[in-house]
Design an enzyme around this catalytic site. Structure first.
Site, PDB file in Angstrom:
ATOM      1  N   HIS A  68     -21.406  12.655 -26.094  1.00 23.39           N
ATOM      2  CA  HIS A  68     -21.186  11.671 -27.168  1.00 23.39           C
ATOM      3  C   HIS A  68     -21.010  10.242 -26.646  1.00 23.39           C
ATOM      4  CE1 HIS A  68     -17.231  13.018 -25.884  1.00 23.39           C
ATOM      5  NE2 HIS A  68     -16.708  11.924 -26.381  1.00 23.39           N
ATOM      6  N   TYR A  83       0.840  -1.209   0.000  1.00 22.34           N
ATOM      7  CA  TYR A  83       0.000   0.000   0.000  1.00 22.34           C
ATOM      8  C   TYR A  83       0.874   1.258   0.000  1.00 22.34           C
ATOM      9  CZ  TYR A  83      -3.965   3.011   1.019  1.00 22.34           C
ATOM     10  OH  TYR A  83      -4.947   3.972   0.930  1.00 22.34           O
ATOM     11  N   ALA A 121      -0.224  13.274 -23.193  1.00 22.31           N
ATOM     12  CA  ALA A 121      -0.727  11.947 -23.581  1.00 22.31           C
ATOM     13  C   ALA A 121       0.066  11.344 -24.749  1.00 22.31           C
ATOM     14  CB  ALA A 121      -2.211  12.031 -23.937  1.00 22.31           C
ATOM     15  N   PHE A 128      -8.427  18.852 -25.074  1.00 28.44           N
ATOM     16  CA  PHE A 128      -9.154  17.601 -25.280  1.00 28.44           C
ATOM     17  C   PHE A 128     -10.491  17.672 -24.533  1.00 28.44           C
ATOM     18  CE2 PHE A 128     -10.138  13.112 -24.239  1.00 28.44           C
ATOM     19  CZ  PHE A 128     -10.385  12.711 -25.537  1.00 28.44           C
ATOM     20  N   ASP A 129     -11.473  16.849 -24.929  1.00 26.40           N
ATOM     21  CA  ASP A 129     -12.826  17.012 -24.364  1.00 26.40           C
ATOM     22  C   ASP A 129     -12.911  16.784 -22.862  1.00 26.40           C
ATOM     23  OD1 ASP A 129     -12.452  14.335 -24.912  1.00 26.40           O
ATOM     24  OD2 ASP A 129     -14.509  13.941 -25.530  1.00 26.40           O
ATOM     25  N   LYS A 175      -1.811   6.110 -23.685  1.00 26.10           N
ATOM     26  CA  LYS A 175      -1.344   6.387 -25.046  1.00 26.10           C
ATOM     27  C   LYS A 175       0.162   6.100 -25.092  1.00 26.10           C
ATOM     28  CE  LYS A 175      -5.303   8.908 -24.824  1.00 26.10           C
ATOM     29  NZ  LYS A 175      -6.109   9.026 -23.606  1.00 26.10           N
TER      30      LYS A 175
HETATM   31  N1  F0G Z   1      -5.700  14.327 -22.934  1.00 24.75           N
HETATM   32  C1  F0G Z   1      -5.714  13.912 -24.224  1.00 24.75           C
HETATM   33  C2  F0G Z   1      -4.971  14.680 -25.257  1.00 24.75           C
HETATM   34  C3  F0G Z   1      -6.430  12.762 -24.569  1.00 24.75           C
HETATM   35  O1  F0G Z   1      -6.436  12.372 -25.852  1.00 24.75           O
HETATM   36  C4  F0G Z   1      -7.113  12.048 -23.553  1.00 24.75           C
HETATM   37  C5  F0G Z   1      -7.867  10.848 -23.871  1.00 24.75           C
HETATM   38  C6  F0G Z   1      -7.062  12.507 -22.240  1.00 24.75           C
HETATM   39  C7  F0G Z   1      -6.338  13.655 -21.967  1.00 24.75           C
HETATM   40  C8  F0G Z   1      -7.771  11.809 -21.119  1.00 24.75           C
HETATM   41  O2  F0G Z   1      -7.093  10.666 -20.764  1.00 24.75           O
HETATM   42  O3  F0G Z   1      -8.648   8.781 -21.328  1.00 24.75           O
HETATM   43  O4  F0G Z   1      -6.699   8.450 -19.801  1.00 24.75           O
HETATM   44  O5  F0G Z   1      -8.660   9.738 -19.047  1.00 24.75           O
HETATM   45  N2  F0G Z   1      -8.149  10.508 -25.022  1.00 24.75           N
HETATM   46  C9  F0G Z   1      -8.816   9.285 -25.453  1.00 24.75           C
HETATM   47  C10 F0G Z   1      -9.052   9.345 -26.922  1.00 24.75           C
HETATM   48  C11 F0G Z   1     -10.022   8.927 -24.658  1.00 24.75           C
HETATM   49  O6  F0G Z   1      -9.751   8.451 -27.430  1.00 24.75           O
HETATM   50  O7  F0G Z   1      -8.520  10.225 -27.596  1.00 24.75           O
HETATM   51  P1  F0G Z   1      -7.827   9.337 -20.207  1.00 24.75           P
END
Ligand code: F0G
Length: 460
Positions: free
Chosen positions: A450, A72, A217, A124-125, A258
């Site tokens: 989405h 832990y 990422a 990113f979204d 990634k």
């Molecule tokens: N930042 C970027 C640039 C990303 O592409 C993603 C995730 C995240 C942050 C969030 O990371 O998924 O580990 O929580 N992108 C995936 C995609 C989901 O399909 O492009 P995560």
């Protein structure tokens, strides 16, 4: 003599693909309410939904899994990962998290307050979601070339320094907790940021007393593009380039799914001990104790090996070569795609592909559905569905780019799979004039819609 290229790895284990017919897929996607996230994996033949957490680990990573330390507190796997992150990124402090958005949640819990502004290239979204959830605003300062389909600019992930400085001038530093640079920039097509741009943003950030964080990422793919496209970097190693990239930032958030070459995991890197300490409290609340933060010891071990593998030239050459191969095959068919090709995906431009489908009927989602039924290939819409509604007016947002992303998992598919994807897309392209109607929403969530949206076909 012909020199044939081959990948610097071979296959030790295979996973069978469930084959299906177009008729079956037509029923499955209707049952899935025209949301590709609702499909079961065996209903998909070639899965290009995401490159996130879908890569194949190496035998060295699997070996490291077996020696994970699951204590832990004080786990040696944590120490191993900490030392690797220090060496590769130069960040002295780090917190493990279960994935990238968790890193965003922890970091923004410390930094982002109501009314704040967070400029950067296109966020990113999930990054944008975590900012807007805190009633703050993510401001996109991307260069105009990022949205120009005719531009072949090698660094479309860059920010327009004029746009960025205007924001920094107009608002007091107390309203701008951080700048975020996303490397590569997923939202605008997996496009890289140049070292020159990163250096200039860092200079601006320092001048205005604002922190600069990198969403890393796909940092290794970004480093490859700097090496192969930017003057002065050809003879530098990927590791040297990566160290320089991160030297301009105060910290980073990472989705290890990634360029960490693992199936789950994330982290936050910090230069400053005070900020690290503040974030630690939130990490313990949301993720877990400092020495595991939502990750198993074995997963931290695998990540440490993955970070080393992804930052080698041979790996990155194979990776970007396959993405380029798919891009070239599709381009030769006359199908519009974002160029230069991204680091992790090919983005098919849906407004040019399906000009008869009105924007209100989600042309990119319509195209993604057609490709799935035609060829069993699952891509993802990066367009108006993903852009959500405006938080104030609640009107649909129509982004400049309406695309279907074909994201390629790392070390998973062969060039033959890429050929099948291009052929499937070609068959849809040949009958594109018959596709005149898209989809309408029957159910949606208020944010990040989405993932769970339910749709119906618009009846002629
Ligand atoms: N930042 C970027 C640039 C990303 O592409 C993603 C995730 C995240 C942050 C969030 O990371 O998924 O580990 O929580 N992108 C995936 C995609 C989901 O399909 O492009 P995560």
């Amino acid at each position: 003599m012909i020199h044939s290229y081959f990948e610097p790895y071979k296959t030790k284990m295979v996973e069978l693909i469930h084959l299906s017919s177009a008729e079956e897929r037509k029923n499955w996607i209707e049952e899935a309410r025209y949301n590709l996230f609702n499909l079961r994996s065996e209903q998909v033949m070639i899965d290009l939904l995401t490159d996130s957490g879908t890569g194949a680990m190496s035998d060295s990573q699997w070996a490291a899994i077996m020696t994970g330390d699951e204590s832990y507190a004080g786990s040696s796997s944590y120490e191993h990962l900490r030392d690797t992150i220090r060496e590769i990124t130069g960040f002295e402090y780090f917190l493990p998290t279960h994935q990238g958005r968790a890193a965003e949640n922890v970091l923004f819990s410390v930094l982002v307050k109501k009314g704040n502004i967070v400029p950067g290239n296109s966020h990113f979204d999930t990054t944008k979601g975590h900012i807007e959830y805190r009633d703050a605003e993510a401001v996109d300062c991307s260069v105009e070339e990022a949205f120009d389909l005719n531009s072949r600019d090698p660094f479309k992930g860059n920010v327009d320094l004029g746009k960025m400085e205007k924001i920094l001038k107009e608002h007091p530093a107390s309203d701008i907790p951080l700048i975020i640079m996303t490397l590569t920039c997923n939202t605008t097509g997996g496009q890289p940021v140049s070292m020159e741009n990163l250096r200039a943003v860092s200079r601006l950030a320092k001048q205005y007393g604002i922190k600069l964080f990198i969403d890393g990422a796909r940092f290794a793919e970004n480093a490859w593009f700097i090496k192969t496209r930017e003057a002065g970097y050809k003879n530098k190693t990927i590791r040297e380039i990566v160290r320089e990239m991160f030297s301009y930032a105060d910290g980073m958030t990472m989705s290890s799914k990634k360029d960490g070459l693992v199936n789950i995991g994330g982290f936050i890197g910090f230069r400053d001990e005070t900020l690290f300490r503040e974030a630690t409290t939130f990490n313990i609340m949301f993720e877990g104790f400092i020495t595991y933060g939502g990750m198993a010891g074995r997963d931290m071990n695998a990540l440490a090996v993955g970070l080393r593998e992804s930052t080698t030239e041979k790996y990155l050459e194979a990776r970007t070569r396959q993405v380029t191969l798919l891009g070239e095959m599709i381009t030769k068919l006359g199908i519009p795609v974002i160029q230069p090709y991204g680091g992790h995906a090919i983005f098919v431009e849906a407004l040019g592909f399906l000009p008869h489908v009105p924007r209100e009927e989600f042309p990119a989602q319509t195209l993604a559905i057609e490709l799935y039924v035609e060829a069993g290939v699952r891509g993802v819409e990066i367009g108006a569905l993903m852009a959500d509604r405006d938080p104030v007016t609640r009107k649909n947002r129509f982004p400049d780019l309406e695309t279907v992303r074909l994201a390629i998992p790392r070390r998973v598919y062969s060039d033959n799979h890429m050929k099948a994807v291009a052929e499937g897309l070609h068959r849809v392209w040949q009958r594109r004039d018959t596709i005149r109607h898209g989809l309408h929403i029957v159910h949606e969530a208020p944010i990040l819609r989405h993932f769970t949206v339910e749709l119906e076909k618009v009846k002629p």
